[in-house]
Design a protein around this motif. Structure first.
Motif, PDB file in Angstrom:
ATOM      1  N   ASN A   1       0.812  -1.045   0.031  1.00 49.58           N
ATOM      2  CA  ASN A   1      -0.077  -0.077  -0.099  1.00 49.58           C
ATOM      3  C   ASN A   1       0.986   1.380  -0.104  1.00 49.58           C
ATOM      4  O   ASN A   1       0.454   2.309  -0.385  1.00 49.58           O
ATOM      5  N   ASN A   2       2.097   1.108   0.597  1.00 49.91           N
ATOM      6  CA  ASN A   2       2.836   2.364   0.746  1.00 49.91           C
ATOM      7  C   ASN A   2       4.527   1.756   0.925  1.00 49.91           C
ATOM      8  O   ASN A   2       4.659   0.782   1.354  1.00 49.91           O
ATOM      9  N   GLY A   3       5.232   2.678   0.561  1.00 50.14           N
ATOM     10  CA  GLY A   3       6.593   2.127   0.769  1.00 50.14           C
ATOM     11  C   GLY A   3       7.424   3.473   0.757  1.00 50.14           C
ATOM     12  O   GLY A   3       7.265   4.834   0.474  1.00 50.14           O
ATOM     13  N   TYR A   4       9.035   3.012   1.275  1.00 54.72           N
ATOM     14  CA  TYR A   4       9.771   4.209   1.678  1.00 54.72           C
ATOM     15  C   TYR A   4      11.271   3.631   1.452  1.00 54.72           C
ATOM     16  O   TYR A   4      11.449   2.447   1.929  1.00 54.72           O
ATOM     17  N   CYS A   5      12.152   4.125   0.902  1.00 58.05           N
ATOM     18  CA  CYS A   5      13.629   4.131   0.901  1.00 58.05           C
ATOM     19  C   CYS A   5      14.542   5.103   1.382  1.00 58.05           C
ATOM     20  O   CYS A   5      14.417   6.095   1.053  1.00 58.05           O
ATOM     21  N   ALA A   6      15.558   4.619   2.268  1.00 56.25           N
ATOM     22  CA  ALA A   6      16.207   5.695   2.969  1.00 56.25           C
ATOM     23  C   ALA A   6      17.715   4.786   3.440  1.00 56.25           C
ATOM     24  O   ALA A   6      17.184   3.597   3.937  1.00 56.25           O
TER      25      ALA A   6
ATOM     26  N   CYS B   1      19.707   3.016  -7.845  1.00 55.12           N
ATOM     27  CA  CYS B   1      19.845   4.382  -8.818  1.00 55.12           C
ATOM     28  C   CYS B   1      19.679   5.592  -8.196  1.00 55.12           C
ATOM     29  O   CYS B   1      18.578   5.528  -7.177  1.00 55.12           O
ATOM     30  N   HIS B   2      20.052   6.475  -8.498  1.00 54.29           N
ATOM     31  CA  HIS B   2      19.877   8.019  -7.976  1.00 54.29           C
ATOM     32  C   HIS B   2      18.542   8.091  -9.000  1.00 54.29           C
ATOM     33  O   HIS B   2      18.239   7.680  -9.944  1.00 54.29           O
ATOM     34  N   PRO B   3      17.738   9.271  -8.329  1.00 53.41           N
ATOM     35  CA  PRO B   3      16.403   9.801  -8.954  1.00 53.41           C
ATOM     36  C   PRO B   3      16.806  10.241 -10.602  1.00 53.41           C
ATOM     37  O   PRO B   3      18.194  10.793 -10.863  1.00 53.41           O
ATOM     38  N   LEU B   4      16.107  10.142 -11.594  1.00 50.57           N
ATOM     39  CA  LEU B   4      16.366  10.349 -12.932  1.00 50.57           C
ATOM     40  C   LEU B   4      16.432  12.190 -12.872  1.00 50.57           C
ATOM     41  O   LEU B   4      15.645  12.578 -12.433  1.00 50.57           O
ATOM     42  N   LEU B   5      17.654  12.323 -13.542  1.00 53.75           N
ATOM     43  CA  LEU B   5      18.024  14.023 -13.685  1.00 53.75           C
ATOM     44  C   LEU B   5      16.780  14.887 -14.534  1.00 53.75           C
ATOM     45  O   LEU B   5      16.571  14.182 -15.793  1.00 53.75           O
ATOM     46  N   GLY B   6      16.516  16.089 -13.968  1.00 55.58           N
ATOM     47  CA  GLY B   6      16.004  16.897 -14.801  1.00 55.58           C
ATOM     48  C   GLY B   6      14.329  16.569 -15.038  1.00 55.58           C
ATOM     49  O   GLY B   6      13.840  17.431 -16.038  1.00 55.58           O
ATOM     50  N   THR B   7      13.903  15.787 -14.664  1.00 55.63           N
ATOM     51  CA  THR B   7      12.604  15.314 -14.766  1.00 55.63           C
ATOM     52  C   THR B   7      11.903  14.951 -13.512  1.00 55.63           C
ATOM     53  O   THR B   7      12.276  14.551 -12.477  1.00 55.63           O
ATOM     54  N   ASN B   8      10.183  15.051 -13.843  1.00 54.49           N
ATOM     55  CA  ASN B   8       9.299  14.527 -12.761  1.00 54.49           C
ATOM     56  C   ASN B   8       9.140  13.012 -12.850  1.00 54.49           C
ATOM     57  O   ASN B   8       8.703  12.846 -14.008  1.00 54.49           O
ATOM     58  N   ALA B   9       9.465  12.094 -12.258  1.00 54.09           N
ATOM     59  CA  ALA B   9       9.346  10.859 -12.330  1.00 54.09           C
ATOM     60  C   ALA B   9       8.477   9.964 -11.191  1.00 54.09           C
ATOM     61  O   ALA B   9       8.493  10.650 -10.296  1.00 54.09           O
ATOM     62  N   SER B  10       8.002   9.092 -11.688  1.00 61.75           N
ATOM     63  CA  SER B  10       7.388   8.191 -10.548  1.00 61.75           C
ATOM     64  C   SER B  10       7.935   6.640 -10.776  1.00 61.75           C
ATOM     65  O   SER B  10       8.590   6.347 -11.839  1.00 61.75           O
ATOM     66  N   TYR B  11       8.258   6.089  -9.533  1.00 61.15           N
ATOM     67  CA  TYR B  11       8.970   4.573  -9.715  1.00 61.15           C
ATOM     68  C   TYR B  11       8.105   3.642  -9.203  1.00 61.15           C
ATOM     69  O   TYR B  11       7.451   3.791  -7.953  1.00 61.15           O
ATOM     70  N   GLU B  12       8.302   2.460  -9.944  1.00 58.32           N
ATOM     71  CA  GLU B  12       7.549   1.226  -9.654  1.00 58.32           C
ATOM     72  C   GLU B  12       8.512   0.237  -9.301  1.00 58.32           C
ATOM     73  O   GLU B  12       9.517  -0.118  -9.987  1.00 58.32           O
ATOM     74  N   THR B  13       8.799  -0.036  -7.817  1.00 59.52           N
ATOM     75  CA  THR B  13       9.725  -0.635  -7.149  1.00 59.52           C
ATOM     76  C   THR B  13       9.452  -2.163  -7.392  1.00 59.52           C
ATOM     77  O   THR B  13       8.276  -2.607  -7.529  1.00 59.52           O
TER      78      THR B  13
ATOM     79  N   PHE C   1       9.449  -4.269  -5.004  1.00 57.76           N
ATOM     80  CA  PHE C   1       8.833  -4.496  -3.633  1.00 57.76           C
ATOM     81  C   PHE C   1       7.392  -4.405  -3.553  1.00 57.76           C
ATOM     82  O   PHE C   1       6.752  -4.584  -2.477  1.00 57.76           O
ATOM     83  N   GLY C   2       6.793  -3.867  -4.661  1.00 52.08           N
ATOM     84  CA  GLY C   2       5.422  -3.863  -4.664  1.00 52.08           C
ATOM     85  C   GLY C   2       4.887  -2.446  -4.463  1.00 52.08           C
ATOM     86  O   GLY C   2       3.405  -2.337  -4.334  1.00 52.08           O
ATOM     87  N   PHE C   3       5.665  -1.331  -4.206  1.00 53.89           N
ATOM     88  CA  PHE C   3       4.932  -0.151  -4.035  1.00 53.89           C
ATOM     89  C   PHE C   3       5.529   0.694  -5.192  1.00 53.89           C
ATOM     90  O   PHE C   3       6.361   0.696  -5.663  1.00 53.89           O
ATOM     91  N   THR C   4       4.609   1.924  -5.248  1.00 56.33           N
ATOM     92  CA  THR C   4       5.055   2.897  -6.221  1.00 56.33           C
ATOM     93  C   THR C   4       5.256   4.381  -5.439  1.00 56.33           C
ATOM     94  O   THR C   4       4.381   4.379  -4.503  1.00 56.33           O
ATOM     95  N   SER C   5       6.114   5.041  -5.907  1.00 56.54           N
ATOM     96  CA  SER C   5       6.440   6.432  -5.254  1.00 56.54           C
ATOM     97  C   SER C   5       6.938   7.330  -6.244  1.00 56.54           C
ATOM     98  O   SER C   5       7.926   6.825  -7.204  1.00 56.54           O
ATOM     99  N   ASP C   6       6.693   8.797  -6.059  1.00 57.32           N
ATOM    100  CA  ASP C   6       7.465   9.780  -6.692  1.00 57.32           C
ATOM    101  C   ASP C   6       8.359  10.473  -5.725  1.00 57.32           C
ATOM    102  O   ASP C   6       8.703  11.562  -6.193  1.00 57.32           O
ATOM    103  N   ASN C   7       8.494  10.025  -4.800  1.00 60.38           N
ATOM    104  CA  ASN C   7       9.407  10.715  -3.805  1.00 60.38           C
ATOM    105  C   ASN C   7      10.485   9.830  -3.121  1.00 60.38           C
ATOM    106  O   ASN C   7      10.704   9.710  -1.830  1.00 60.38           O
TER     107      ASN C   7
END
Length: 537
Positions: free
Chosen positions: A22-27, A158-170, A172-178
């Motif tokens: 339902n939600n996820g976070y990476c750090a 990987c580091h976030p895609l440069l110069g764009t607004n992107a959303s990521y599907e991991t 581990f089953g969750f999607t995040s744009d942050n």
């Protein structure tokens, strides 16, 4: 490189088989996910392991903050398992730290605790948290609660895609744009073009990639080319500038469904076919034209026309070969196909046999001996007169071949005519000839109709013994004689039985008889007793 990509994606697909988060976070080289799926403690632990992780451990204040964000930012309610379990059978006095609990990883290292109740623990328990009460709540491990939290090591990212607004599907089953560190195997969609990328061990790969991995990243369908891969769209759509998504095509030919060619003019279109084809009545499909219906398609002598899909061929006819564009006759006799004589003809050849021979009915290239009369010379080896041969149906007599008269051996049922090397059977009027030389009446069941004088031509083998034939009158006579014989035997048996009964009756009156002695002297003849026996008084 391709093999490594395939192996990596296989691991990713294995993780994605589990329930989505339902939600996820990476750090800090770790990722966490929350799953609203009812489970016991052991079932939740197994689900996290299937995705390559384990139940969440909260060892620091920073991880506690991540836990709060996961719970508060997710549209979930209820209790969720953490990776804390008490398995000691003793009742511990310690009320600080982990109170004898251990993390699911097997250790008790921690810099943080948040117990709801600090009392000592005396039996097996597991720990859960909730959005409303984020303190650590102890409960039975067998209890089924609303969900669980998973933790994954994220050493490859990987580091976030440069110069764009992107959303990521991991994976581990969750999607995040942050996300600040995107785990390996994640898909990223960059805006505004909508290009798609995949994180592969620290490097972003732009779609389309291998069709075997997530369909190449294509929105509709991925197609392999000799050099690489490409995305294709359904009819009426065109590929966008990002090379993966499709949008509707305004060209009328894109939706026309023409089999071969299409020409558009404004909002209208016309289907057409290439050379060798003609437009079908449906106005879309194309059908082959049979050029061979035109007699002038293959000019020149001795050629044939062979129709092919969209075209035709003009090979030489059988018995001819191409020489400088012309079809010339092939001299088949040069290869010696005939046993005796060969005569070349236009497009073929004929075999013939020498005197005293004729063509074999089994193979026209072969010759066999033939004698048109009842007697002819034998074919003898000039170096050995003892080695002589005769045609079938003849016997060798002093280097002469003499016909066998098969009619003498009764080879036919009725009429027989001897011929050189063979014979012919015939039947009288009202009869028809069978293959075995027998004659049957026309009314014979299953015989059909035939000329009563059909000829029977046997092989050259010696004739078999003539089978006996019985007419209807003969069969009736045999049946009458058989019945009379049976009646006579029955009468004879009755008479014998009556005499035996008479003898038994006289014997039963007394059964005592006086037999006259028979005296045999060496010097006299045998004296016989009286004809009748004298009864003893």
């Amino acid at each position: 490189m391709r093999e490594m990509l395939g192996m990596a994606m296989a691991l990713v697909l294995l993780r994605l088989r589990s329930a989505s988060a339902n939600n996820g976070y990476c750090a800090d080289e770790k990722c966490f996910s929350i799953h609203a799926s009812a489970a016991s403690f052991s079932a939740a632990s197994h689900a996290c392991k299937e995705k390559g992780g384990h139940l969440m451990t909260v060892r620091t204040e920073q991880t506690s903050s991540v836990l709060s964000d996961l719970l508060e930012n997710s549209n979930v309610t209820g209790d969720f398992w953490l990776g804390l379990e008490y398995v000691d059978a003793r009742c511990l006095d310690s009320t600080g730290g982990l109170k004898g609990y251990k993390w699911i990883t097997g250790d008790d290292t921690t810099h943080y605790s948040n117990w709801k109740i600090t009392d000592a623990v005396c039996f097996s328990r597991c720990v859960s948290v909730s959005k409303n009460a984020q303190t650590w709540h102890e409960r039975s491990c067998q209890e089924i609660i609303q969900g669980y939290l998973c933790e994954y090591n994220n050493t490859e990212y990987c580091h976030p895609l440069l110069g764009t607004n992107a959303s990521y599907e991991t994976p581990f089953g969750f999607t995040s744009d942050n996300l600040k560190k995107i785990p390996c195997g994640s898909n990223g969609t960059a805006q505004p073009l909508g290009t798609r990328h995949m994180c592969f061990y620290g490097t972003w790969i732009q779609a389309p990639w291998s069709c075997e991995v997530f369909g190449g990243g294509c929105e509709h369908k991925c197609e392999k080319t000799p050099q690489s891969h490409r995305c294709i769209c359904p009819a009426g759509f065109k590929i966008d500038m990002n090379r993966v998504t499709c949008s509707q095509n305004d060209d009328p030919c894109a939706r026309a469904g023409c089999a071969q060619e299409c020409f558009s003019s404004g909002a209208t279109h016309v289907c057409a076919c290439g050379p060798g084809f003609q437009l079908h009545a449906d106005g879309k499909t194309c059908e082959d034209i049979n050029e061979c219906t035109d007699t002038s398609a293959c000019p020149g002598a001795n050629k044939e026309c062979v129709n092919t899909l969209g075209s035709f061929k003009c090979p030489c006819a059988p018995g001819f070969e191409n020489e400088g564009g012309a079809c010339v006759d092939v001299d088949e006799c040069a290869a010696g196909p005939c046993e005796h004589d060969c005569v070349n003809t236009k497009g073929g050849y004929n075999c013939s046999c020498g005197e005293g021979f004729k063509q074999s009915t089994e193979d026209v290239h072969k010759c066999k001996m033939h004698c048109p009369t009842f007697e002819c010379p034998a074919d003898c080896d000039p170096n050995n007169n003892a080695q002589c041969e005769c045609p079938d149906g003849f016997l060798l007599e002093d280097e002469r071949c003499v016909d066998i008269d098969e009619c003498d051996s009764g080879s036919c049922d009725q009429g027989c005519e001897n011929t050189p090397g063979s014979f012919a059977c015939s039947c009288s009027e009202g009869f028809r000839l069978l293959e075995n030389g027998m004659c049957v009446t026309d009314e014979f069941e299953g015989s059909g109709t035939s000329d009563p004088f059909d000829l029977f031509k046997p092989t050259s083998r010696p004739p078999a013994v003539k089978p006996a034939s019985l007419s209807a009158g003969s069969l009736l006579g045999i049946m009458v004689c058989t019945v009379i014989s049976i009646l006579l035997l029955v009468c004879l048996a009755h008479c014998v039985r009556s005499k035996m009964h008479h003898y038994d009756v006289h014997k039963g009156h007394d059964e005592i008889y006086d037999f006259q002695q028979v005296i045999i002297d060496k010097n006299t003849h045998l004296s016989y007793p009286n004809r009748y026996l004298k009864r003893e008084t």
